[in-house]
Design a protein around this motif. Structure first.
Motif, PDB file in Angstrom:
ATOM      1  N   ILE A 288       0.822  -1.214   0.000  1.00  0.00           N
ATOM      2  CA  ILE A 288       0.000   0.000   0.000  1.00  0.00           C
ATOM      3  C   ILE A 288       0.853   1.260   0.000  1.00  0.00           C
ATOM      4  CG2 ILE A 288      -2.003  -1.086   1.064  1.00  0.00           C
ATOM      5  CD1 ILE A 288      -1.114  -0.108   3.756  1.00  0.00           C
ATOM      6  N   GLY A 289       2.158   1.100  -0.147  1.00  0.00           N
ATOM      7  CA  GLY A 289       3.021   2.275  -0.251  1.00  0.00           C
ATOM      8  C   GLY A 289       4.434   1.992   0.240  1.00  0.00           C
ATOM      9  N   ARG A 290       5.311   2.940  -0.021  1.00  0.00           N
ATOM     10  CA  ARG A 290       6.679   2.879   0.481  1.00  0.00           C
ATOM     11  C   ARG A 290       6.780   3.828   1.663  1.00  0.00           C
ATOM     12  NH1 ARG A 290      10.624  -0.511  -0.231  1.00  0.00           N
ATOM     13  NH2 ARG A 290      12.233   1.099  -0.265  1.00  0.00           N
ATOM     14  N   LEU A 291       7.350   3.354   2.769  1.00  0.00           N
ATOM     15  CA  LEU A 291       7.443   4.178   3.973  1.00  0.00           C
ATOM     16  C   LEU A 291       8.177   5.482   3.694  1.00  0.00           C
ATOM     17  CD1 LEU A 291       8.262   1.444   6.630  1.00  0.00           C
ATOM     18  CD2 LEU A 291       6.101   2.645   6.325  1.00  0.00           C
ATOM     19  N   LYS A 292       9.267   5.418   2.927  1.00  0.00           N
ATOM     20  CA  LYS A 292      10.067   6.611   2.666  1.00  0.00           C
ATOM     21  C   LYS A 292       9.444   7.532   1.625  1.00  0.00           C
ATOM     22  CE  LYS A 292      14.514   4.546   3.921  1.00  0.00           C
ATOM     23  NZ  LYS A 292      15.871   4.174   3.451  1.00  0.00           N
ATOM     24  N   GLU A 293       8.459   7.021   0.880  1.00  0.00           N
ATOM     25  CA  GLU A 293       7.844   7.835  -0.170  1.00  0.00           C
ATOM     26  C   GLU A 293       6.625   8.597   0.329  1.00  0.00           C
ATOM     27  OE1 GLU A 293       7.029   5.196  -3.379  1.00  0.00           O
ATOM     28  OE2 GLU A 293       9.112   5.103  -4.058  1.00  0.00           O
ATOM     29  N   GLU A 294       6.101   8.228   1.466  1.00  0.00           N
ATOM     30  CA  GLU A 294       4.936   8.935   1.995  1.00  0.00           C
ATOM     31  C   GLU A 294       5.277  10.398   2.268  1.00  0.00           C
ATOM     32  OE1 GLU A 294       3.549   6.915   5.438  1.00  0.00           O
ATOM     33  OE2 GLU A 294       2.466   5.398   4.291  1.00  0.00           O
ATOM     34  N   PHE A 295       4.338  11.274   1.972  1.00  0.00           N
ATOM     35  CA  PHE A 295       4.560  12.685   2.251  1.00  0.00           C
ATOM     36  C   PHE A 295       3.332  13.262   2.955  1.00  0.00           C
ATOM     37  CE2 PHE A 295       2.772  12.433  -2.041  1.00  0.00           C
ATOM     38  CZ  PHE A 295       1.733  13.342  -1.996  1.00  0.00           C
ATOM     39  N   LYS A 296       3.541  14.400   3.608  1.00  0.00           N
ATOM     40  CA  LYS A 296       2.467  15.031   4.372  1.00  0.00           C
ATOM     41  C   LYS A 296       2.018  16.314   3.675  1.00  0.00           C
ATOM     42  CE  LYS A 296       2.965  15.210   8.892  1.00  0.00           C
ATOM     43  NZ  LYS A 296       3.378  15.685  10.255  1.00  0.00           N
ATOM     44  N   THR A 297       0.708  16.459   3.468  1.00  0.00           N
ATOM     45  CA  THR A 297       0.167  17.681   2.890  1.00  0.00           C
ATOM     46  C   THR A 297       0.126  18.778   3.958  1.00  0.00           C
ATOM     47  OG1 THR A 297      -2.118  17.113   3.456  1.00  0.00           O
ATOM     48  CG2 THR A 297      -1.280  16.325   1.330  1.00  0.00           C
ATOM     49  N   SER A 298      -0.213  19.999   3.561  1.00  0.00           N
ATOM     50  CA  SER A 298      -0.268  21.116   4.512  1.00  0.00           C
ATOM     51  C   SER A 298      -1.380  20.920   5.537  1.00  0.00           C
ATOM     52  CB  SER A 298      -0.472  22.432   3.754  1.00  0.00           C
ATOM     53  OG  SER A 298      -1.703  22.429   3.046  1.00  0.00           O
ATOM     54  N   LYS A 299      -2.290  19.980   5.263  1.00  0.00           N
ATOM     55  CA  LYS A 299      -3.358  19.667   6.211  1.00  0.00           C
ATOM     56  C   LYS A 299      -2.916  18.659   7.264  1.00  0.00           C
ATOM     57  CE  LYS A 299      -7.043  20.507   2.807  1.00  0.00           C
ATOM     58  NZ  LYS A 299      -8.160  19.899   2.043  1.00  0.00           N
ATOM     59  N   GLY A 300      -1.643  18.206   7.140  1.00  0.00           N
ATOM     60  CA  GLY A 300      -1.127  17.261   8.122  1.00  0.00           C
ATOM     61  C   GLY A 300      -1.494  15.820   7.846  1.00  0.00           C
ATOM     62  N   LYS A 301      -1.976  15.545   6.639  1.00  0.00           N
ATOM     63  CA  LYS A 301      -2.391  14.188   6.271  1.00  0.00           C
ATOM     64  C   LYS A 301      -1.291  13.510   5.446  1.00  0.00           C
ATOM     65  CE  LYS A 301      -6.706  14.302   7.859  1.00  0.00           C
ATOM     66  NZ  LYS A 301      -7.233  13.330   8.835  1.00  0.00           N
ATOM     67  N   TYR A 302      -1.037  12.236   5.727  1.00  0.00           N
ATOM     68  CA  TYR A 302      -0.044  11.477   4.980  1.00  0.00           C
ATOM     69  C   TYR A 302      -0.672  10.843   3.730  1.00  0.00           C
ATOM     70  CZ  TYR A 302       3.546  11.841   8.574  1.00  0.00           C
ATOM     71  OH  TYR A 302       4.500  12.317   9.439  1.00  0.00           O
ATOM     72  N   VAL A 303       0.109  10.850   2.646  1.00  0.00           N
ATOM     73  CA  VAL A 303      -0.341  10.287   1.371  1.00  0.00           C
ATOM     74  C   VAL A 303       0.713   9.299   0.864  1.00  0.00           C
ATOM     75  CG1 VAL A 303      -0.932  10.786  -1.040  1.00  0.00           C
ATOM     76  CG2 VAL A 303      -1.626  12.376   0.775  1.00  0.00           C
ATOM     77  N   SER A 304       0.271   8.107   0.459  1.00  0.00           N
ATOM     78  CA  SER A 304       1.148   7.127  -0.175  1.00  0.00           C
ATOM     79  C   SER A 304       0.954   7.236  -1.688  1.00  0.00           C
ATOM     80  CB  SER A 304       0.807   5.706   0.283  1.00  0.00           C
ATOM     81  OG  SER A 304       1.095   5.537   1.650  1.00  0.00           O
ATOM     82  N   PRO A 305       1.973   7.635  -2.414  1.00  0.00           N
ATOM     83  CA  PRO A 305       1.787   7.936  -3.834  1.00  0.00           C
ATOM     84  C   PRO A 305       1.626   6.726  -4.754  1.00  0.00           C
ATOM     85  CG  PRO A 305       4.076   8.303  -3.207  1.00  0.00           C
ATOM     86  CD  PRO A 305       3.322   8.015  -1.939  1.00  0.00           C
ATOM     87  N   ALA A 306       2.330   5.616  -4.469  1.00  0.00           N
ATOM     88  CA  ALA A 306       2.384   4.504  -5.428  1.00  0.00           C
ATOM     89  C   ALA A 306       1.010   3.955  -5.829  1.00  0.00           C
ATOM     90  CB  ALA A 306       3.271   3.392  -4.895  1.00  0.00           C
ATOM     91  N   PRO A 307       0.097   3.678  -4.890  1.00  0.00           N
ATOM     92  CA  PRO A 307      -1.206   3.133  -5.308  1.00  0.00           C
ATOM     93  C   PRO A 307      -1.981   4.089  -6.209  1.00  0.00           C
ATOM     94  CG  PRO A 307      -0.848   2.795  -2.953  1.00  0.00           C
ATOM     95  CD  PRO A 307       0.212   3.731  -3.415  1.00  0.00           C
ATOM     96  N   ILE A 308      -1.856   5.400  -5.949  1.00  0.00           N
ATOM     97  CA  ILE A 308      -2.563   6.383  -6.780  1.00  0.00           C
ATOM     98  C   ILE A 308      -1.954   6.423  -8.174  1.00  0.00           C
ATOM     99  CG2 ILE A 308      -3.313   8.787  -6.946  1.00  0.00           C
ATOM    100  CD1 ILE A 308      -2.877   9.011  -3.902  1.00  0.00           C
ATOM    101  N   GLU A 309      -0.635   6.326  -8.244  1.00  0.00           N
ATOM    102  CA  GLU A 309       0.052   6.308  -9.543  1.00  0.00           C
ATOM    103  C   GLU A 309      -0.396   5.117 -10.376  1.00  0.00           C
ATOM    104  OE1 GLU A 309       3.967   8.489  -7.591  1.00  0.00           O
ATOM    105  OE2 GLU A 309       3.995   6.340  -8.011  1.00  0.00           O
TER     106      GLU A 309
END
Length: 544
Positions: free
Chosen positions: A416-437
């Motif tokens: 469901i994602g790579r731990l190091k690839e997750e990023f946080k939006t300005s709303k403080g929410k974490y997003v895992s990019p790979a599944p969306i890609e």
């Protein structure tokens, strides 16, 4: 007595079926065959050439070349000479080659088929002996044919022990400097024998070798399994001859990577629009005949099993390939796990979107942080000359893969994602990019995607269009907006994409935006484009 290396299996095949063809190499449109006995004898002569240099045992010997019969023979020769092979991607840049040469302290380098010579020419110092394969390549003081002519076959070859280091594979470096993965013969043999058993490979199988041999997938699943099972290998001469070479070989097994499966799909759509094709495939008799024709045109008319790996394959793409009678068995593995460690083998429709279940040579579990952990005979023991990386790579004897996962009811693992690839939006929410890609790349208009957005209120997607993308810009924009809306409907609110940014420049290995295995170099793409992304954009699609 149990055999302890791929080399011992080759020696066994050379004894039991010396005249049977092992390797098939096209040169200028003509096919050249290498029997098992010829492969062994050439490897012994090349091993004698290596031994004549008087390098200490376990010295590192490099190979930089596109796939060819001589690559396999060199790999065997390095084992016979009691040395350690260090493969380098044929399309690696000068900095990468230079780093590997210095870090591994290479004594010699076998050089072969390359797309461009400058990087290797500049990065290999004079202190490293160059031995040239019989193809146009960089300057070299030693030539393959001269070694075959001048050296007698080495009689007293080294037979590796299970715990000997067999090879050091440098990771392709999607982030940071490549690390050297030290794999023993035990690691490689465990993964290879397990793959042979799991995939049901035998001496009657025919396989294509065209994905980079410097990558663990090709090294283990093609080179390794062919040596253990006694299968026949066919190489390709160039991208221009790819389909013709596949048709000649009539492979029974075929493995590729998601980007190439998407390219094959795009080429099919370029001949027949997707909607028309899907309609025709849905017709009982016509659909079956059309699917068979498509497979034959790709050279797949005798393939019994297909594989996909090295990156996630969009579930929609797997589902589409089923329409033409191709079941893509998605697999997962790493350099650190000696190749295939988990797979949807045999194909199970219910497990589409997962990486399947672990092979018998490894154990897998989830940590409290949902990180996939793995251990077993196929898993390496550490990075070469990198104690800091080793310290953080293991926990209680389990290797930390860096992948976040979950386990389905059927026991399949899902990334469901790579731990190091997750990023946080300005709303403080974490997003895992790979599944969306993966969801975006299910569109026939999009070949590659990079979801980003650290510090933005919502994530956005940078996309590279496919060759089959709609040419009319207005229609293309409309279809991209439709794709965006469809993908967003499947996501939690904080994951939904604000807009798509269509990049004007293709992402390639040469411009540093793709790794040698055609995965996106996320940090490089973000460095290039993130300054162009803001929260103040109202359009749903932007063109560079």
């Amino acid at each position: 007595m149990e055999l302890q290396s791929n080399l011992e299996y080759v020696l066994q095949h050379a004894k039991n079926k010396p005249d049977a063809t092992f390797l098939n190499q096209p040169v200028d449109g003509q096919w050249h065959q290498f029997s098992w006995a010829e492969v062994e004898q050439q490897a012994r002569r090349i091993a004698a050439g290596i031994k004549a240099q008087n390098y200490p045992a376990k010295s590192r010997i490099g190979i930089i070349s596109k796939n060819c019969a001589h690559w396999f023979i060199t790999d065997l020769a390095i084992m016979m000479a009691d040395m350690i092979s260090v493969p380098i991607f044929f399309n690696a840049n000068e900095n990468t080659i230079s780093h590997i040469v210095k870090h591994s302290e290479l004594k010699a380098m076998f050089v072969g088929k390359l797309d461009e010579m400058e990087s290797a020419e500049s990065a290999i110092p004079e202190s490293v002996l160059r031995i040239a394969f019989p193809y146009p390549t960089v300057t070299a003081s030693s030539k393959w044919q001269a070694w075959l002519d001048n050296f007698e076959p080495l009689n007293d070859i080294y037979l590796p022990n299970l715990n000997d280091v067999a090879t050091i594979i440098y990771t392709s470096g999607s982030t940071g400097v490549p690390k050297g993965v030290s794999l023993t013969h035990k690691n490689l043999l465990a993964a290879t024998k397990c793959a042979v058993e799991t995939l049901g490979l035998s001496s009657s199988d025919r396989c294509m070798s065209y994905l980079p041999l410097a990558h663990i997938t090709e090294r283990s699943l093609i080179e390794g399994t062919s040596m253990v099972a006694g299968a026949t290998i066919y190489f390709i001469e160039s991208l221009d001859t790819f389909i013709d070479n596949v048709k000649y070989a009539k492979p029974t097994r075929f493995i590729s990577v998601p980007r190439l499966w998407l390219k094959f799909q795009s080429e099919i759509f370029a001949k027949i629009p997707q909607r028309k094709l899907d309609f025709l495939l849905g017709l009982p008799l016509i659909g079956k005949l059309l699917a068979a024709k498509i497979r034959k045109n790709l050279g797949f008319d005798e393939v019994v099993r297909y594989g996909s790996g090295s990156a996630p394959t969009p579930p929609a793409v797997i589902a589409w390939y089923q329409k033409i009678g191709i079941n893509l068995e998605e697999g997962w593995g790493m350099s650190e796990t000696s190749g295939l460690s988990c797979g949807n083998n045999p194909f199970n429709r219910a497990d589409i979107g997962t990486i399947g279940t672990p092979l018998s040579c490894v154990e897998m579990k989830l940590s409290e942080q949902e990180e996939i952990l793995i251990r077993g005979d196929a898993v390496f023991e550490g990075y070469y000359l990198n104690p800091e990386a080793n310290e953080s790579a293991f926990v209680d004897g389990w290797f930390r893969t860096g992948d976040r996962g979950e386990i389905t009811q059927s026991g399949a693992f899902k990334i469901i994602g790579r731990l190091k690839e997750e990023f946080k939006t300005s709303k403080g929410k974490y997003v895992s990019p790979a599944p969306i890609e993966g969801k975006l790349c299910a569109s026939s208009n999009i070949e590659l995607a990079c979801v980003t957005g650290a510090g933005l209120k919502q994530p956005v997607a940078l996309v590279m269009l496919s060759e089959s993308a709609v040419s009319n810009k207005s229609q293309l924009e409309s279809e991209l907006i439709e794709t965006l809306n469809e993908v967003n409907q499947t996501l939690e609110h904080h994951q939904r994409l604000d807009y798509l940014y269509v990049c004007g420049q293709d992402w390639s290995i040469e411009n540093g935006l793709l790794t040698p295995t055609l995965k996106i170099k996320r940090s490089n793409i973000e460095s290039k484009y993130n300054k162009l992304l803001t929260d103040n954009i109202t359009d749903k699609v932007l063109f560079e």
